[in-house]
Design a protein around this motif. Structure first.
Motif, short mmCIF file in Angstrom:
data_model
loop_
_atom_site.label_atom_id
_atom_site.label_comp_id
_atom_site.label_asym_id
_atom_site.label_seq_id
_atom_site.Cartn_x
_atom_site.Cartn_y
_atom_site.Cartn_z
N VAL A 2 0.84 -1.19 0.00
CA VAL A 2 0.00 0.00 0.00
C VAL A 2 0.87 1.24 0.00
O VAL A 2 1.75 1.40 0.86
CB VAL A 2 -0.93 0.02 1.24
N CYS A 31 -18.34 9.94 1.56
CA CYS A 31 -17.93 9.29 0.31
C CYS A 31 -18.78 9.84 -0.85
O CYS A 31 -20.02 9.86 -0.74
CB CYS A 31 -18.09 7.78 0.41
N PRO A 41 -9.54 2.13 5.81
CA PRO A 41 -8.67 3.00 4.99
C PRO A 41 -9.48 3.90 4.05
O PRO A 41 -10.37 3.41 3.36
CB PRO A 41 -7.84 2.00 4.19
N HIS A 43 -9.36 5.99 0.72
CA HIS A 43 -8.54 5.96 -0.49
C HIS A 43 -8.65 7.27 -1.27
O HIS A 43 -9.64 7.99 -1.16
CB HIS A 43 -8.97 4.79 -1.39
N CYS A 52 -14.51 5.78 -0.15
CA CYS A 52 -14.38 4.77 0.90
C CYS A 52 -13.89 3.44 0.33
O CYS A 52 -13.94 3.21 -0.88
CB CYS A 52 -15.71 4.57 1.64
N SER A 53 -13.43 2.56 1.21
CA SER A 53 -12.85 1.28 0.77
C SER A 53 -13.90 0.38 0.12
O SER A 53 -13.58 -0.38 -0.79
CB SER A 53 -12.19 0.57 1.95
N THR A 54 -15.17 0.47 0.57
CA THR A 54 -16.22 -0.36 -0.02
C THR A 54 -16.46 0.04 -1.47
O THR A 54 -16.57 -0.81 -2.36
CB THR A 54 -17.53 -0.23 0.78
N LYS A 56 -14.39 1.58 -3.43
CA LYS A 56 -13.20 1.41 -4.26
C LYS A 56 -13.29 0.12 -5.09
O LYS A 56 -12.90 0.07 -6.24
CB LYS A 56 -11.94 1.40 -3.40
N THR A 57 -13.83 -0.92 -4.49
CA THR A 57 -13.97 -2.20 -5.21
C THR A 57 -15.08 -2.13 -6.25
O THR A 57 -15.07 -2.88 -7.23
CB THR A 57 -14.27 -3.34 -4.22
N ASN A 61 -11.34 0.29 -9.74
CA ASN A 61 -10.06 0.99 -9.60
C ASN A 61 -9.96 2.26 -10.44
O ASN A 61 -8.88 2.69 -10.83
CB ASN A 61 -8.89 0.05 -9.94
N ASP A 72 -3.30 2.30 -4.93
CA ASP A 72 -3.52 1.99 -3.50
C ASP A 72 -2.98 3.12 -2.64
O ASP A 72 -2.11 2.93 -1.78
CB ASP A 72 -2.81 0.67 -3.13
N ARG A 74 -3.51 5.86 0.24
CA ARG A 74 -4.36 6.19 1.38
C ARG A 74 -4.21 7.66 1.73
O ARG A 74 -3.11 8.22 1.68
CB ARG A 74 -4.00 5.34 2.59
#
Length: 293
Positions: A2, A31, A41, A43, A52-54, A56-57, A61, A72, A74
């Motif tokens: 990361v 977000c 984290p 991003h 938010c990390s949720t 991001k997926t 990307n 990646d 942060r």
């Protein structure tokens, strides 16, 4: 591995929040994709846009703002700012007076006593939530549930073909007693290979309040009877959770047909019961029943 943002890019995000008179730090922590509050984290893309990390997926990307590749990176500066915040519970308007550090707020809100209750109607997956007075009106007006006043009940259940048992075969009645509301559930469902009938009571309030009350259920016929005594479960516990824990009066089909009498081809059950309030004994600390007249 990361990567961490360089100070210039991260600090520019925080600086923009301070300089802008229209954007609060709290809004900056929202977000842009799901609009939920962001937690580590957090991003960011190379241009400093965060999410938010949720999410991001979900965006494959790609930054949803500028379409640049996310990588990646942060945003440590924003995570640090969030750590210093204290915010009121989101249920402030419903009466919660608490203020929490940003990272503790979410955990509290999941268990907050002031959070709305889910509709206790079991016949469909009703998505309505709200306070108790609102839900009582909702049950009466939208689900056409029978409403009764008093601490005793006499519930009659008749089924012409007791060999046909479906999970959807159930009834709900709401009782107003001691200034509170209680949901009496009665239903037939399959337990393993055998159909059973079950009655149980739920309290329209939280679990701590529910412990102040007790109830009894009785069913019988042909000189026999079954009696159940227990504490009503809070509607915080779903109807299915209570049913699947078997926390109530359970009547096997053969016993139910025996209670029905006659030629055992028609089910006729009468379930009676009462609700009473437990009083704390100031000397011994034990609960003594305060019987309803």
């Amino acid at each position: 591995m990361v990567a961490h943002s360089n100070n210039g890019s991260s600090n520019s995000i925080v600086s923009s929040a301070v300089q802008s008179s229209t954007t609060s730090v709290h809004e900056l922590l929202e977000c842009p994709v799901c609009t939920n509050s962001m937690y580590p984290p957090i991003h960011q893309c190379h241009n400093g846009h965060t999410l938010c990390s949720t999410c991001k997926t979900r965006v494959h990307n790609r930054c949803p703002t500028c379409r640049q590749e996310l990588g990646d990176i942060r945003c440590l500066a924003l995570e640090k700012v969030a750590e210093s915040l204290e915010l009121p519970c989101k249920y402030t308007s419903l009466g919660c007076p608490e203020i929490f550090p940003y990272y503790s707020k979410l955990k509290h809100e999941a268990l907050c006593n002031f959070r709305p209750y889910s509709c206790p109607y079991a016949g469909s997956e009703c998505a309505i939530v709200g306070g108790i007075p609102f839900l009582v009106a909702h049950l009466r007006d939208d689900h056409k549930v029978d409403m009764h006043s008093g601490c005793t009940f006499n519930h009659r259940y008749v089924k012409s073909n007791p060999r046909e048992v479906e999970n959807a075969t159930w009834m709900l009645t709401v009782f107003h007693c001691y200034g509170q509301y209680f949901c009496l559930h009665f239903e037939a469902f399959q337990l393993g290979m055998a159909p059973v009938y079950m009655a149980f009571l739920r309290f329209m309030g939280d679990e701590v309040e529910a412990r102040n009350y007790s109830y009894s259920l009785e069913v019988g016929g042909n000189g026999r009877k079954l009696i159940w005594e227990g504490t009503p479960r809070s509607i915080r516990d779903s109807h299915r959770k209570v049913r699947d824990s078997h926390d109530g009066l359970i009547i096997q089909r053969n016993m139910a047909l025996f209670f029905s009498g006659g030629d055992r081809k028609e089910l006729k059950l009468r379930v009676t019961g009462r609700i009473w309030k437990e009083q704390q004994n100031p000397e011994g600390g034990a609960c003594i029943p305060n019987l309803c007249s």
